[in-house]
Design an enzyme around this catalytic site. Structure first.
Site, short mmCIF file in Angstrom:
data_model
loop_
_atom_site.label_atom_id
_atom_site.label_comp_id
_atom_site.label_asym_id
_atom_site.label_seq_id
_atom_site.Cartn_x
_atom_site.Cartn_y
_atom_site.Cartn_z
N GLU A 1 7.93 55.08 -30.04
CA GLU A 1 6.51 55.35 -29.80
C GLU A 1 6.27 55.40 -28.30
O GLU A 1 6.62 54.46 -27.58
CB GLU A 1 5.64 54.26 -30.43
CG GLU A 1 4.16 54.47 -30.22
CD GLU A 1 3.33 53.32 -30.78
OE1 GLU A 1 2.57 52.71 -30.00
OE2 GLU A 1 3.46 53.03 -31.99
N ASP B 1 -5.48 47.71 -27.73
CA ASP B 1 -4.33 47.05 -27.12
C ASP B 1 -4.72 45.76 -26.41
O ASP B 1 -5.80 45.63 -25.84
CB ASP B 1 -3.67 48.00 -26.12
CG ASP B 1 -3.01 49.18 -26.81
OD1 ASP B 1 -2.13 48.92 -27.65
OD2 ASP B 1 -3.37 50.33 -26.54
#
Length: 229
Positions: free
Chosen positions: A13, A24
């Site tokens: 990824e 995040d």
């Protein structure tokens, strides 16, 4: 990327740096902020994949991003550029499956797999909507909240995986909060893969100038060994 591919990672990824990475945690936020300050954007992430492919690597690559970098680059341009560079799939974490039809269409038309997130709190009636849009694999969150070392609701993860598996034949990968071999091993026999991000950011941040590639590769190998890969 080379080290992970050589150590046997199922897929990679690549995150697109963004100024407001709401999904995040601190580690990826810091990495994203640093990259944004260097002027790194979606086009650079795509070029990274192109260079990886030019080296002869065939490991599948998913680009993880938010809607804004895609819109800034132009949806059609992003999709066609990613496909031409050798990107296999795209995860746009803040675009629901039943919104922005033109964005989803552009990705599919470019031959890109579309990966979506399933949370512990996703209602059962919402699962078919998400899975209908999902291609490549299903990204099942181990808990709510953000990536890395943060708290969140996890619920019965194995039960959620079973619920998802009953509705799709796609592989199921589990991420968010998975960072150690023990955590990876605990999902063996339930999930098809684990997704690790923040732990690699921490390994790099120890000393970005010296030994980062070796630390990342060592962590990848330990995780793969825990999964029996």
């Amino acid at each position: 990327m080379r080290g992970m591919a050589e150590s046997g990672a199922l897929a990679l990824e690549v995150g697109v740096p963004f100024s407001d990475p709401i999904a995040d945690g601190a580690e990826i936020q810091r990495a994203s902020e640093w990259a944004v300050r260097q002027g790194v954007g979606a086009a650079d992430a795509i070029e990274l994949v192109r260079a990886f492919r030019a080296d002869g690597f065939e490991t599948p690559v998913v680009v993880m991003t938010y809607a804004n970098p895609v819109l800034a680059m132009g949806v059609a341009n992003f999709a066609s550029s990613a496909s031409a560079a050798g990107v296999d799939g795209v995860l746009i974490s803040d675009v629901p499956p039943d919104e922005s039809a033109e964005m989803w269409r552009a990705l599919v038309d470019a031959g890109l797999e579309t990966v979506l997130l399933v949370a512990p709190t996703t209602p059962a009636e919402r699962l078919p909507v998400i899975l209908e849009r999902c291609r490549g694999f299903v990204y099942c969150l181990a808990r709510t909240g953000v990536t890395g070392r943060s708290a969140g609701e996890s619920g019965d993860l194995r039960q959620r995986i079973a619920e998802v598996r009953a509705l799709t034949t796609l592989p199921i990968a589990v991420g968010f909060g998975i960072s150690t071999p023990d955590q990876a091993a605990a999902l063996r026999g339930s999930a098809d893969a684990v997704i690790v991000g923040a732990a690699f950011m921490r390994a790099i941040a120890e000393d970005p100038e010296r030994g980062a590639d070796a630390r990342v590769t060592a962590l990848a190998r330990s995780l793969e060994a825990a999964l029996g890969a």
